[in-house]
Design an enzyme around this catalytic site. Structure first.
Site, PDB file in Angstrom:
ATOM      1  N   HIS A  75      -9.233  -3.843  -4.245  1.00  0.00           N
ATOM      2  CA  HIS A  75      -7.897  -4.436  -4.241  1.00  0.00           C
ATOM      3  C   HIS A  75      -6.845  -3.397  -3.894  1.00  0.00           C
ATOM      4  O   HIS A  75      -6.885  -2.263  -4.375  1.00  0.00           O
ATOM      5  CB  HIS A  75      -7.582  -5.041  -5.614  1.00  0.00           C
ATOM      6  CG  HIS A  75      -6.176  -5.517  -5.764  1.00  0.00           C
ATOM      7  ND1 HIS A  75      -5.262  -4.892  -6.582  1.00  0.00           N
ATOM      8  CD2 HIS A  75      -5.516  -6.553  -5.183  1.00  0.00           C
ATOM      9  CE1 HIS A  75      -4.103  -5.529  -6.515  1.00  0.00           C
ATOM     10  NE2 HIS A  75      -4.229  -6.537  -5.686  1.00  0.00           N
ATOM     11  N   SER A  76      -5.899  -3.771  -3.042  1.00  0.00           N
ATOM     12  CA  SER A  76      -4.733  -2.963  -2.709  1.00  0.00           C
ATOM     13  C   SER A  76      -5.138  -1.585  -2.186  1.00  0.00           C
ATOM     14  O   SER A  76      -5.978  -1.472  -1.291  1.00  0.00           O
ATOM     15  CB  SER A  76      -3.814  -2.861  -3.934  1.00  0.00           C
ATOM     16  OG  SER A  76      -2.533  -2.411  -3.573  1.00  0.00           O
ATOM     17  N   LEU A  77      -4.565  -0.524  -2.748  1.00  0.00           N
ATOM     18  CA  LEU A  77      -4.896   0.820  -2.299  1.00  0.00           C
ATOM     19  C   LEU A  77      -6.381   1.126  -2.476  1.00  0.00           C
ATOM     20  O   LEU A  77      -6.946   1.970  -1.772  1.00  0.00           O
ATOM     21  CB  LEU A  77      -4.053   1.839  -3.072  1.00  0.00           C
ATOM     22  CG  LEU A  77      -4.185   3.313  -2.662  1.00  0.00           C
ATOM     23  CD1 LEU A  77      -3.741   3.519  -1.226  1.00  0.00           C
ATOM     24  CD2 LEU A  77      -3.383   4.203  -3.601  1.00  0.00           C
ATOM     25  N   PHE A 129      -0.580  -0.162  -6.862  1.00  0.00           N
ATOM     26  CA  PHE A 129       0.224  -1.187  -6.223  1.00  0.00           C
ATOM     27  C   PHE A 129       0.374  -2.461  -7.052  1.00  0.00           C
ATOM     28  O   PHE A 129       0.879  -3.444  -6.571  1.00  0.00           O
ATOM     29  CB  PHE A 129      -0.388  -1.550  -4.864  1.00  0.00           C
ATOM     30  CG  PHE A 129      -0.016  -0.591  -3.773  1.00  0.00           C
ATOM     31  CD1 PHE A 129       1.119   0.179  -3.876  1.00  0.00           C
ATOM     32  CD2 PHE A 129      -0.816  -0.471  -2.654  1.00  0.00           C
ATOM     33  CE1 PHE A 129       1.455   1.062  -2.878  1.00  0.00           C
ATOM     34  CE2 PHE A 129      -0.487   0.407  -1.646  1.00  0.00           C
ATOM     35  CZ  PHE A 129       0.657   1.179  -1.755  1.00  0.00           C
ATOM     36  N   VAL A 141      -8.862  -6.769  -0.619  1.00  0.00           N
ATOM     37  CA  VAL A 141      -7.919  -7.781  -1.089  1.00  0.00           C
ATOM     38  C   VAL A 141      -6.520  -7.174  -1.088  1.00  0.00           C
ATOM     39  O   VAL A 141      -6.248  -6.241  -1.838  1.00  0.00           O
ATOM     40  CB  VAL A 141      -8.285  -8.251  -2.514  1.00  0.00           C
ATOM     41  CG1 VAL A 141      -7.417  -9.444  -2.906  1.00  0.00           C
ATOM     42  CG2 VAL A 141      -9.757  -8.595  -2.618  1.00  0.00           C
TER      43      VAL A 141
END
Length: 289
Positions: free
Chosen positions: A27-29, A273, A67
């Site tokens: 997810h994210s970073l 994030f 994601v």
């Protein structure tokens, strides 16, 4: 973080000698951290037919799922939506990101040009002893989930690996099916073999860099899954909601075989994030170390 993740993966694999397959959900970073880590973990092998294949630390690579990951960085028009696409704000964020986020800020805003290309540009090719693209190519599936709207941290096009001129003009809000009501669009893209040619829609040098990043990643096929939480009362936290609402109901059910003893999946969810408060608390982390 990428180096540490690679070390942890190696440690877990050593402790689980029966494992034969591996997947990543990030997810994210965490998606960038995972992309860096697999570049470190990739092991080239030769098949009986003479074509070159590879493994992730000796394991068969199955699914690489991201994601709301800023694959193209956070620099540029509406790549960080809470800046509202205001050019002055976006330029200021680019110039000040390293003060708040340290080296991670330089990586995300592509300002880490210290005698070599920015890290995100290096990560769309094999660079030295880091096999970034060979590792991605080794996975059976690559999936990029992206929020169409209400994600104030990571923009739609950077998460879905699209250039600005590739964003659909229509407003996707109709669900594709009842089981996954927030999914509004799915497609398979990539697998480009042609030589890179700049798009006629490119306006400046940075747009060309972003175009190169997208082209580099799309040299392997990706499944794009666009998500909209416009009907949810929690839509304003879509960046976090996307992992909570989709991860276990869709990723796991679609991605894993039933042979659990032979399977390992790494879920990389980096809190940098998740919200602006966590951004400030965790700013000095960087996704390489």
């Amino acid at each position: 973080m990428g180096e540490r993740l690679a070390e942890e993966v190696e440690e877990v694999i050593t402790q689980m000698p029966g494992v034969r397959k591996i997947s990543f959900v990030a997810h994210s970073l965490g998606g960038l951290v995972a992309r860096y880590a697999i570049g470190r973990l990739y092991r080239p092998t030769s098949s009986e037919k003479g074509s070159r294949e590879g493994t992730i630390c000796g394991l068969k690579a199955m699914n690489f799922i991201t994601v709301a990951t800023p694959h193209l960085g956070s620099r540029g028009y509406k790549q960080v939506p809470f800046l509202f696409g205001v050019a002055v704000f976006e330029r200021a964020a680019c110039q000040m990101s390293h003060w708040i986020f340290g080296r991670t800020g330089r990586h995300l805003f592509l300002t880490d040009c210290e005698g070599e290309p920015p890290l995100l540009q290096r990560m769309v090719a094999d660079f030295g002893d880091l096999y970034f693209m060979s590792a991605l190519r080794a996975f059976r599936r690559r999936v990029a989930y992206a929020n169409v709207n209400y994600d104030h941290i990571v923009g739609w096009r950077t998460a879905s690996i699209r250039c600005n001129h590739e964003l659909p003009k229509e407003n996707w809000e109709d669900s594709l099916n009842e089981k996954y009501p927030h999914i509004v669009h799915e497609e398979v893209v990539g697998g480009c073999t042609e030589r890179y040619e700049p798009s006629s829609c490119i306006n400046d040098e940075f747009d060309m860099l972003e175009d190169r990043l997208a082209y580099g990643l799309l040299r392997v096929p990706w499944e794009r899954v666009d998500v909209s939480f416009h009907t949810s009362k929690w839509r304003f936290v879509a960046h976090s909601l996307i992992q909570v609402s989709l991860s276990f109901s869709r990723f796991i059910s679609l991605s894993l075989t039933r042979r659990w003893p032979n399977y390992i999946i790494f879920i990389c969810s980096v809190i940098i994030f998740i919200c602006s408060v966590n951004n400030l608390l965790c700013a000095k982390l960087n996704f390489v170390g």
